[in-house]
Write a protein that holds these residues in place. Structure first.
Motif, PDB file in Angstrom:
ATOM      1  N   UNK A   1       0.797  -0.978   0.105  1.00  0.00           N
ATOM      2  CA  UNK A   1       0.178   0.085   0.117  1.00  0.00           C
ATOM      3  C   UNK A   1       0.995   1.098   0.050  1.00  0.00           C
ATOM      4  N   UNK A   2       0.506   2.209  -0.699  1.00  0.00           N
ATOM      5  CA  UNK A   2       0.939   3.546  -0.799  1.00  0.00           C
ATOM      6  C   UNK A   2       1.208   4.079   0.694  1.00  0.00           C
ATOM      7  N   UNK A   3       0.249   3.918   1.696  1.00  0.00           N
ATOM      8  CA  UNK A   3       0.409   4.454   2.940  1.00  0.00           C
ATOM      9  C   UNK A   3       1.393   3.847   3.610  1.00  0.00           C
ATOM     10  N   UNK A   4       2.069   4.374   4.793  1.00  0.00           N
ATOM     11  CA  UNK A   4       3.160   3.827   5.432  1.00  0.00           C
ATOM     12  C   UNK A   4       2.284   3.096   6.546  1.00  0.00           C
ATOM     13  N   UNK A   5       3.206   2.133   7.414  1.00  0.00           N
ATOM     14  CA  UNK A   5       2.544   1.495   8.502  1.00  0.00           C
ATOM     15  C   UNK A   5       2.104   2.322   9.447  1.00  0.00           C
ATOM     16  N   UNK A   6       2.673   3.486   9.947  1.00  0.00           N
ATOM     17  CA  UNK A   6       2.083   4.475  11.063  1.00  0.00           C
ATOM     18  C   UNK A   6       0.957   5.200  10.438  1.00  0.00           C
ATOM     19  N   UNK A   7       0.858   5.514   8.960  1.00  0.00           N
ATOM     20  CA  UNK A   7      -0.485   6.086   8.447  1.00  0.00           C
ATOM     21  C   UNK A   7      -1.571   5.140   8.649  1.00  0.00           C
ATOM     22  N   UNK A   8      -1.257   3.915   8.063  1.00  0.00           N
ATOM     23  CA  UNK A   8      -2.432   2.860   7.994  1.00  0.00           C
ATOM     24  C   UNK A   8      -3.081   2.593   9.757  1.00  0.00           C
ATOM     25  N   UNK A   9      -1.945   2.820  10.719  1.00  0.00           N
ATOM     26  CA  UNK A   9      -2.305   2.445  12.114  1.00  0.00           C
ATOM     27  C   UNK A   9      -3.351   3.406  12.469  1.00  0.00           C
ATOM     28  N   UNK A  10      -3.210   4.799  11.894  1.00  0.00           N
ATOM     29  CA  UNK A  10      -4.418   5.726  12.457  1.00  0.00           C
ATOM     30  C   UNK A  10      -5.742   5.296  12.299  1.00  0.00           C
ATOM     31  N   UNK A  11      -5.955   4.692  11.046  1.00  0.00           N
ATOM     32  CA  UNK A  11      -7.250   4.059  10.802  1.00  0.00           C
ATOM     33  C   UNK A  11      -7.629   2.742  11.394  1.00  0.00           C
ATOM     34  N   UNK A  12      -6.723   1.979  11.331  1.00  0.00           N
ATOM     35  CA  UNK A  12      -6.778   0.694  11.947  1.00  0.00           C
ATOM     36  C   UNK A  12      -6.947   0.682  13.315  1.00  0.00           C
ATOM     37  N   UNK A  13      -6.709   1.586  14.214  1.00  0.00           N
ATOM     38  CA  UNK A  13      -6.936   1.736  15.720  1.00  0.00           C
ATOM     39  C   UNK A  13      -8.471   2.074  15.901  1.00  0.00           C
ATOM     40  N   UNK A  14      -9.114   2.953  14.740  1.00  0.00           N
ATOM     41  CA  UNK A  14     -10.408   3.213  14.895  1.00  0.00           C
ATOM     42  C   UNK A  14     -11.285   1.948  14.551  1.00  0.00           C
ATOM     43  N   UNK A  15     -11.039   1.497  13.391  1.00  0.00           N
ATOM     44  CA  UNK A  15     -11.511   0.124  13.001  1.00  0.00           C
ATOM     45  C   UNK A  15     -11.583  -0.970  14.234  1.00  0.00           C
ATOM     46  N   UNK A  16     -10.634  -0.951  15.047  1.00  0.00           N
ATOM     47  CA  UNK A  16     -10.615  -1.825  16.297  1.00  0.00           C
ATOM     48  C   UNK A  16     -11.836  -1.520  17.122  1.00  0.00           C
ATOM     49  N   UNK A  17     -12.167  -0.235  17.163  1.00  0.00           N
ATOM     50  CA  UNK A  17     -13.065   0.076  17.935  1.00  0.00           C
ATOM     51  C   UNK A  17     -14.560   0.100  17.326  1.00  0.00           C
TER      52      UNK A  17
ATOM     53  N   UNK B   1     -25.410   5.150   5.926  1.00  0.00           N
ATOM     54  CA  UNK B   1     -25.022   6.052   6.896  1.00  0.00           C
ATOM     55  C   UNK B   1     -23.586   5.415   7.108  1.00  0.00           C
ATOM     56  N   UNK B   2     -22.691   6.257   6.839  1.00  0.00           N
ATOM     57  CA  UNK B   2     -21.174   5.854   6.880  1.00  0.00           C
ATOM     58  C   UNK B   2     -20.658   6.216   8.335  1.00  0.00           C
ATOM     59  N   UNK B   3     -19.991   5.134   8.910  1.00  0.00           N
ATOM     60  CA  UNK B   3     -19.143   5.380  10.091  1.00  0.00           C
ATOM     61  C   UNK B   3     -17.866   5.847   9.877  1.00  0.00           C
ATOM     62  N   UNK B   4     -17.282   5.461   8.897  1.00  0.00           N
ATOM     63  CA  UNK B   4     -15.991   5.818   8.663  1.00  0.00           C
ATOM     64  C   UNK B   4     -15.920   6.244   6.879  1.00  0.00           C
ATOM     65  N   UNK B   5     -15.139   7.223   6.638  1.00  0.00           N
ATOM     66  CA  UNK B   5     -14.956   7.781   5.375  1.00  0.00           C
ATOM     67  C   UNK B   5     -13.598   8.191   5.073  1.00  0.00           C
ATOM     68  N   UNK B   6     -12.824   7.485   4.044  1.00  0.00           N
ATOM     69  CA  UNK B   6     -11.552   7.875   3.736  1.00  0.00           C
ATOM     70  C   UNK B   6     -11.473   8.549   2.358  1.00  0.00           C
ATOM     71  N   UNK B   7     -10.696   9.740   2.364  1.00  0.00           N
ATOM     72  CA  UNK B   7     -10.601  10.656   1.134  1.00  0.00           C
ATOM     73  C   UNK B   7      -9.165  10.150   0.835  1.00  0.00           C
ATOM     74  N   UNK B   8      -8.906   9.192  -0.144  1.00  0.00           N
ATOM     75  CA  UNK B   8      -7.647   8.815  -0.884  1.00  0.00           C
ATOM     76  C   UNK B   8      -8.031   8.961  -2.292  1.00  0.00           C
ATOM     77  N   UNK B   9      -8.780   9.837  -2.832  1.00  0.00           N
ATOM     78  CA  UNK B   9      -8.890   9.882  -4.403  1.00  0.00           C
ATOM     79  C   UNK B   9      -9.935  10.870  -4.480  1.00  0.00           C
TER      80      UNK B   9
END
Length: 297
Positions: free
Chosen positions: A94-110, A210-218
């Motif tokens: 993926x283009x995102x780094x591990x630290x960048x991915x972890x920001x979203x992953x922590x929210x998905x954990x919850x 009704x979206x719980x998470x939205x990522x703008x990467x495009x």
């Protein structure tokens, strides 16, 4: 001979360690997330089963026998197995780094399983779907040929084609227009907004869920003739405010670029920003339907 052999072994070990790369680190972290989700999804059921099996020691002694039962086994879902095999055998990460991915992953954990919308279809799409296992993950992509390619490789991904009518060169004028009262009206349906920033031609699924998470990467935003992410950022912020209740987590990638930086600060609001890690920002935007709430806190 022993000294030379030991030196040779040390040199070989150092050489092997040298080739450990970020892809293995990313894959290792990804596997940990998979294990976490599987354990979490079965924790409640396992606890109930264990409670039913526990008996007082005295009762067991009186019965004069011991009841034994084999531990339960949870099979890895096919979708997660396919995802792990894909990243384990692919040279593309993926283009995102591990630290960048972890920001979203922590929210998905919850919050997972949940409704997760991603502007963009890329090499990280399988990962996001797996991290939201059991939920609904939808991708909006501007390149129809790329959608066809990804669908052939990963038919389980849910993706839709989007046509944007803006250009990156329009960014300054759109930022100015976005300050008009009509662009900050959260009472109506975004599909009927008078604001030129509003994306009103997206697939119906965007407006119906009704979206719980939205990522703008495009969409594409690094060449002048590209659509730019002005409308995507604005629209993500508006549907978050227009939800009946609760909060929406919004993530914007590539905030090192001027458009992503300015538009996320203006329409997602610095007061709602929770975290920034390198090129990604995380905003938590509450519903504005409950009363008089300022556009930005």
């Amino acid at each position: 001979m022993n000294i030379r052999k030991a030196a040779h072994l040390i040199a070989m070990k150092a050489k092997t360690q040298k080739y450990i790369n970020i892809k293995l680190v990313l894959l290792g972290s990804f596997l940990l997330f998979m294990v976490f989700f599987i354990i979490r999804s079965n924790a409640s059921a396992n606890t109930t089963t264990q409670n039913q099996q526990i008996q007082p020691i005295r009762a067991i002694q009186q019965e004069n026998h011991v009841t034994s039962q084999a531990p339960s086994c949870t099979k890895l879902p096919p979708s997660l197995a396919s995802t792990i095999m894909h990243y384990a055998t692919s040279n593309i990460t993926p283009q995102q780094t591990l630290k960048e991915i972890s920001v979203t992953a922590r929210v998905l954990e919850r919050k997972s399983p949940c409704n997760f919308l991603v502007f963009g279809l890329g090499h990280d799409s399988l990962m996001w779907t797996a991290l939201n296992h059991g939920g609904r993950t939808v991708f909006l992509e501007e390149d129809s040929s790329w959608i066809a390619t990804i669908r052939e490789m990963h038919p389980s991904l849910e993706s839709y084609h989007v046509v944007y009518n803006t250009k990156l060169t329009d960014a300054d004028s759109l930022l100015e227009l976005g300050q008009l009262p009509g662009c900050k009206d959260v009472a109506g349906d975004i599909r009927f907004s008078s604001c030129q920033l509003a994306l009103k031609g997206l697939p119906s699924v965007f407006y119906e869920v009704q979206w719980d998470l939205i990522m703008v990467d495009a969409p594409t935003g690094w060449i002048p003739e590209a659509p730019g992410r002005m409308g995507a950022i604005y629209t993500a912020g508006m549907v978050a405010r227009q939800r009946p209740e609760g909060e929406t987590e919004v993530f914007v990638h590539d905030v090192n670029r001027e458009v992503e930086d300015k538009f996320s600060r203006t329409f997602l609001c610095e007061g709602y920003m929770k975290e920034q890690e390198n090129r990604i920002r995380h905003f938590t935007i509450p519903s504005h339907r409950g009363g008089e709430v300022p556009f930005c806190p």
